[in-house]
Design an enzyme around this catalytic site. Sequence first.
Site, PDB file in Angstrom:
ATOM      1  N   HIS A  65     -36.159   4.367 -41.085  1.00  0.00           N
ATOM      2  CA  HIS A  65     -35.349   5.218 -40.222  1.00  0.00           C
ATOM      3  C   HIS A  65     -34.928   4.448 -38.988  1.00  0.00           C
ATOM      4  O   HIS A  65     -35.555   3.464 -38.607  1.00  0.00           O
ATOM      5  CB  HIS A  65     -36.123   6.476 -39.816  1.00  0.00           C
ATOM      6  N   CYS A 203     -43.599   7.570 -30.972  1.00  0.00           N
ATOM      7  CA  CYS A 203     -43.289   6.305 -31.626  1.00  0.00           C
ATOM      8  C   CYS A 203     -41.965   5.798 -31.064  1.00  0.00           C
ATOM      9  O   CYS A 203     -41.255   6.540 -30.376  1.00  0.00           O
ATOM     10  CB  CYS A 203     -43.217   6.452 -33.149  1.00  0.00           C
TER      11      CYS A 203
END
Length: 684
Positions: A65, A203
Amino acid sequence: MSELITAELVDLDLSAETKHDAARSLAERMVTEGRVTDLDGFLADVAAREAQMPTGLDGGIGIPHCRSEHVTAPTLAFGRSGPGIDFGAADGPADLVFLIAAPAGADDDHLTILSALARRLMDPEFTGALRAERDPDAAAALIRGEKAAAADSTPADPTPQASAPADSTPQASTPADAPVDGSVTDSAPLSAEPFRIVAVTSCPTGIAHTYMAAESLAAAARDEGVVLNVETQGSAGFERLDPELIAAADAVIWAHDVEVREKARFDGKPIVDTGVKAGINRPAELIAEARRKAERGETSTVPAGTAQQDGGATTGGDHAHFGVRLRTYLMSGVSYMVPFVAAGGLLVALSFAIGGYEIAGAKSVADHFVWGEADSWAALLNQIGTAAFAFLVPVLAGYIAYGMADRPALVPGFVGGAIALSINAGFLGGLAAGLLAGAVVMAIQRVKVHPTLRGIMPVLVIPLVASAVVGFLMFIVVGKPIASLQRALTDGLNGLSGSNAIILGIVLGLMMCFDMGGPLNKVAYAFAVGGLADPTPGSLKVMAAVMAAGMVPPLAMALATTVRGRLFSRTERENGRAAWVLGASFISEGAIPFAAADPLRVIPSVMAGGAVTGALSMAFGCTLRAPHGGIFVVPLIGNPLLYLLAIAAGTAVATALVVLLKGMRRNTEAPAPATEKSRISVAA
């Protein structure tokens, strides 16, 4: 989620053998559907994110991603692989692959929905249904939450609607003896007896791992009878945990790969500080560690812990080694400074390319701008870039202080950085100002005050007192000595020639290639970037040598996997293809997977190549005014052909050494292909 995935974005027979090929295959579907405008540009962004941390998860899941300017709308593509694809998970290859693409400026509603999917991936019933599904339309419906996970079971969790973004709110698990419906509730009663934990997950991209870690921790807490409230600091924003929940908590878990925001809220609590992947893969261990810390009475004061890439748990930042904490503080400042350097440096470099170096002395474009004159446009770019550069030292100092003591330290940090500029203390003055500001604020925060004053401490008292103290220290005590040291350093750089310049190039090359994006690499880069704040011939040579050396590791690994592919695993060969782009773009981290797999052969090899490149760049007198860009800013480099020669020579040296060392190892071990064949035979 209806606009995020359709049947055309589902491949139930994904034939790719590597994660690079899998990403390309799914990305091509996005291009066909008009969701991605530039296939190669998007894949480069995916590879750059993958280089930061593998996206494979336990349970056979891969979630490549990224955010990318080449994405037109938030999009999800799903592929199912029979043999599985290696995405770096500890338990083996992934058979379920989700390619998540978010625009660089995606709105919170769409990112909230993507985050909901990340949570659902932690549900075995959901992933099991995806493995059994045979129809792309049905698979897309299942992912959208429009179809039940199994015919005889309750429907899969519906995707949270954009109007109620549950993913960004504090989450809590329920006690074991309370009714449990498999979902995560919004709050927990403060009067309950069970052990209480508050957690923060985050993250770098903030799309997937953040929310998967939250869901995994919540599920483990339900199993353990623990009340858990999670604050997800992701792309969909974050809603702060209620202060009452934090006050009632027995312990804190940070599962993060970026700095936790507003850490002072957790002052005085036992803290487990770890990487986000540990929150996904080892939630029960983290909860057990939190219990042990609470039982031992461990606490932390305004912690500044570091994110652990390896997922290992650590104590709060105050218990970490001073050198580790100092590095974290400095890297916090550098990371916030780099965008100003990149924007300002490239604008100034472009202005010189258009109008020549004399454009720096042009009159203000606010009073003298002619639309049809190239020199006016060059002057405009130069003055915008110069304005951006004016923020370098204050931003560096402000965010060093922020890394030490959070938001209350921003004002004294910026003030100290501005003073450093005014007294010509430069980059070194900014470093000192940031450290002083952070230390002063941390000292003030340790002073016990009456409860009625606590509300005004971070917004009034601390900025006021700390700014006054830092200003006094910078103007009266340490400013002038640091300014003298800065002048000596500048004069030394300007006087470098012959063997001295070559030695400096060797040292910088070794530092850039030793840890490839780590502390030594960042120190060398920060040293070079600091010189751009007040550029001199010497500092421009340093910047050129640093960027050239930083390009060598990924380029060398890419070349080595091309010329001697049999010496590398299939995954390494795939990473080698991505390393071409990463190396050309000056992203040293592209070589990290190779160094992690074989550090004793790869690291010395690339260090030797970096030293050669750094030495040659200095010897050739190459200069660079842009802080980043790789080969894409070669036209802005002084002596560009010799510069490319220096990079090529270092890449060749590193490639030759790594091939030689790996070949020597191969001669003493059983051939890898034979081993692979034997495994296949046994499996058959």
